[in-house]
Write a protein that holds these residues in place. Structure first.
Motif, PDB file in Angstrom:
ATOM      1  N   ILE A 156      -7.741   3.257   1.209  1.00 49.83           N
ATOM      2  CA  ILE A 156      -7.773   4.534   1.915  1.00 49.83           C
ATOM      3  C   ILE A 156      -8.921   5.366   1.362  1.00 49.83           C
ATOM      4  O   ILE A 156      -8.938   5.690   0.175  1.00 49.83           O
ATOM      5  N   HIS A 176      -8.601  10.913   6.222  1.00 53.87           N
ATOM      6  CA  HIS A 176      -8.251   9.729   5.446  1.00 53.87           C
ATOM      7  C   HIS A 176      -8.461   8.502   6.323  1.00 53.87           C
ATOM      8  O   HIS A 176      -7.762   8.322   7.311  1.00 53.87           O
ATOM      9  N   HIS A 205     -10.521   8.753   1.151  1.00 57.39           N
ATOM     10  CA  HIS A 205     -10.174  10.160   1.394  1.00 57.39           C
ATOM     11  C   HIS A 205     -11.467  10.965   1.502  1.00 57.39           C
ATOM     12  O   HIS A 205     -12.185  11.106   0.519  1.00 57.39           O
ATOM     13  N   GLY A 215      -5.785   2.817  -3.099  1.00 63.43           N
ATOM     14  CA  GLY A 215      -5.439   1.521  -2.532  1.00 63.43           C
ATOM     15  C   GLY A 215      -3.977   1.179  -2.700  1.00 63.43           C
ATOM     16  O   GLY A 215      -3.329   1.630  -3.632  1.00 63.43           O
TER      17      GLY A 215
END
Lengths: 133, 181, 410
Positions: free
Chosen positions: B86, B103, B88, B76
């Protein structure tokens, strides 16, 4: 075989130990005092295993070569280097140093190099042995 | 060595197209980056995708239907007015040099940083969601276990270590760089 | 003897944060019925050191050494994953020779780490003779590391865009001699771990993690591969020189023909990976091209180049314990805006719960150790609360310990 470790254990009984007994065969009550006695020639030391080439030990500083560019301060990861602006030199606190030799790589005049001294433990981080200038 | 293709595996371009067709404007941007490595210059692809918060849960649902993704972590950023999360992911693992890094980032307004949990779809997300809750102050709606994970239980309220504003940890930080003169 | 015959109430046992069976601080709370574990709760965060926070005051070159100190055993994978992330963000191309040198260092670290783990696993089931045998081999691996990098643990070999030290021609005989030593001893170790009755009795059908659970809980590394999930960053993606090398997923069915997902399978996976690592280093030495070892040897220039970058990148590397992933966001300042570290144990926490459920209390150490947990890697962020902190100085600690000793002597 059910217990495959038995063979190696019996073999081990007839092998010489790997351990290098440093600094003495029997642990002295105070290592610092013992090393001091070694320093004045009163006791004999069991030599340590030699360090390999390119070992990173206590930093050596060639004060005359230093031009005071302060690049080493910029890359030092632990903030161990202090600038002395009045004489354009540096001061290294070894108690903070992490022995990464990044300052050696960045130095444009190569006035810093890594020595092979590693017995640096002490109780006072500001003692003479732990400050390079 | 060209990557072997399994029956229903999509390549990065197909994957982006699939999501764009499905979600239209909810996919704000999608970018494919490729990096070469080694002597043979084999490529690894990375997709950076920005999605609307409203469509986020559906995107994850579609992803789980495509192939159960591996979720290493959620990271983050505190971007001032918004908080960016984010996620992943990696998909297409299990075949040689075929994996895609995916992502997916979501922007949350700082006034109301809330997002739905994905623990019901990917149970392994629990650890990282709990971490985001305590570190960034994001409220994860419907999280099965909302206790603190890394921070101690007596941690002060409304202080979040990853924030960069007044709710950040500035005042708890000691300057460790000072050298005694 | 069934548990219903005696009592139905369960009770709680806390284990940790500091416990002889655990090598690092982590707190478990077990719900126990008789000798059997009903439920597990894990509490983390006892060794938080605010590493990511500390990065806000440092430039990328300084962070390399900070990353190295996240963990003592993975002191290569963290800086390398960080530099992979920075290279992705700044689009730096790494010279080919450096890619091969990076593989050699990574695989050497894997040998060291897996052999260390093998010793710890033996110790956890009370087989300490094997601990000393494995650590004898590990000592050789550490000596080789020291020879190649300059230090045994904190290697300081990583640089953004390459590596810092080359392997010259005169170093190769020494590497080959040590690789031969590892190979010879690998046979011995494999025989002890895989054929010994004691090991089989303690590890087979114990701490089972099914393939489905491993997938759902996002387990990584040997833990997930032992359950049959084919997941290995080295094989899945092309980074470093792994794309050029001959490499395959290691799953326990390669040796035994079936996958149980128990502790024994995790031992097999790790041992086979040691062999794989030795072969990978040999391949690298054969194939290594000549050339530069770093993209930009002038560090001030590199820092200036990184200061101009505006972007984000992710670096993934297969560490001994599993995939390590770093996220970096650069915004044209000295220090990166965000740096997020995710160590493999972070993802291997949740799989502990299905592994431990239904096992006996005596199996806790070996099951917990079978994922090769590394708590210092996992816990990184903490700030001491000034309002409540208390400090003990040396005199006070000494006084307290003298008092305690006197009390005990009474």
């Amino acid at each position: 075989m059910g217990f495959s470790m038995l063979g190696p254990v019996f073999k081990q009984m007839f092998k010489k130990p790997w351990t290098n007994k440093f600094p003495a065969k029997y642990q002295p009550s105070s290592t610092t005092k013992y090393l001091e006695a070694v320093g004045v020639g009163k006791a004999k030391i069991n030599p340590p295993i030699p360090t390999p080439p390119n070992f990173r030990g206590k930093i050596k500083y060639d004060k005359d070569k230093c031009i005071g560019c302060n690049l080493c301060i910029k890359v030092c990861p632990c903030g161990a280097i202090e600038s002395k602006p009045e004489e354009k030199k540096i001061k290294i606190y070894l108690a903070r140093c992490c022995f990464c030799s990044q300052c050696n790589d960045v130095c444009p005049v190569k006035c810093l190099s890594m020595g092979d001294e590693f017995l640096l433990a002490g109780t006072d981080p500001y003692s003479k042995e732990l400050i390079v200038e | 060595m060209s990557p072997k293709k399994e029956n229903n595996q999509k390549n990065p371009e197909e994957l982006v197209k699939y999501f764009k067709d499905e979600f239209k404007t909810s996919i704000r941007s999608a970018e494919i980056k490729k990096r070469k490595a080694g002597s043979k210059k084999n490529e690894t692809s990375t997709i950076w995708m920005k999605v609307e918060k409203s469509a986020f849960k559906d995107v994850i649902k579609h992803l789980v239907d495509y192939q159960f993704p591996h979720l290493p972590v959620v990271s983050g950023n505190d971007l001032g007015k918004t908080i960016e999360l984010i996620y992943h992911f990696t998909v297409n693992y299990g075949t040689r040099m075929n994996e895609i890094n995916l992502h997916i980032s979501v922007d949350l307004p700082k006034s109301k940083p809330e997002i739905e949990t994905i623990c019901d779809l990917i149970p392994g997300a629990l650890v990282t969601e709990r971490e985001k809750q305590e570190m960034l102050g994001v409220k994860i709606v419907g999280i099965p276990d909302a206790r603190k994970l890394f921070l101690p239980d007596d941690w002060p309220e409304n202080i979040y270590p990853w924030r960069r504003d007044e709710t950040g940890p500035e005042k708890y930080y000691k300057n460790l760089h000072e050298v005694k003169k | 003897m069934s548990s219903e015959a005696t009592t139905k109430t369960t009770y709680h046992i806390p284990i940790g944060p500091i416990h002889p069976a655990l090598k690092e601080p982590v707190h478990f709370e077990f719900e126990i019925s008789g000798e059997r574990i009903i439920d597990v709760d894990v509490k983390l965060g006892h060794v938080h050191r605010a590493v990511e926070w500390a990065s806000r005051k440092r430039n990328p070159v300084q962070i390399l050494y900070l990353a190295e100190r996240i963990c003592g055993i993975c002191s290569y994978c963290h800086p390398i994953a960080f530099s992979l992330a920075v290279e992705a963000a700044a689009d730096i191309e790494v010279p080919e020779r450096a890619e091969y040198l990076r593989v050699i260092q990574g695989e050497l670290e894997r040998i060291t780490s897996h052999i260390l783990w093998a010793g710890v696993a033996a110790h956890e089931i009370g087989f300490d003779t094997v601990l000393f045998l494995t650590w004898e081999i590990r000592e050789k691996a550490l000596d080789l590391t020291e020879y190649l990098t300059g230090n045994r643990v904190t290697k300081g070999i990583t640089m953004i865009g390459g590596v810092r030290r080359d392997i010259t021609k005169d170093m190769i005989p020494r590497i080959q001699k040590d690789l031969k030593f590892f190979k010879d001893n690998f046979q011995k170790l494999a025989h002890i771990f895989l054929d010994d009755k004691t090991f089989k009795m303690r590890s087979q059908n114990c701490g089972i993690l099914t393939k489905e659970d491993a997938l759902k809980l996002c387990a990584v590394g040997p833990t997930t591969r032992a359950s049959g999930v084919k997941k290995d960053v080295r094989v899945d993606t092309s980074y470093f020189a792994y794309g050029d090398l001959d490499i395959d997923y290691i799953t326990p069915d390669k040796l035994t023909g079936k996958i149980n997902g128990d502790v024994y399978d995790r031992i097999i996976t790790r041992l086979l990976e040691v062999k794989q690592s030795i072969e990978l280093i040999e391949q690298c030495i054969d194939k290594m091209p000549a050339g530069d070892i770093v993209a930009e040897p002038k560090i001030p220039k590199l820092l200036a180049q990184l200061k101009k970058v505006n972007g984000e990148g992710v670096g993934r590397h297969e560490a001994p314990r599993g995939e390590v992933i770093h996220y970096v966001k650069l915004t044209g300042e000295d220090a990166p805006y965000t740096w997020k570290v995710r160590a493999p144990t972070y993802n291997n926490i949740l799989p502990w719960i299905p592994m431990l459920k239904g096992e006996q209390i005596a199996d806790i150490p070996i099951v917990a150790a079978s994922t090769d947990p590394c708590m210092s890697c996992t816990n990184r962020v903490a700030i001491v609360n000034n309002g409540k902190h208390y400090e003990l100085n040396k005199e006070e600690l000494h006084r307290l310990s003298v008092e305690k000793t006197r009390r005990l002597m009474r």
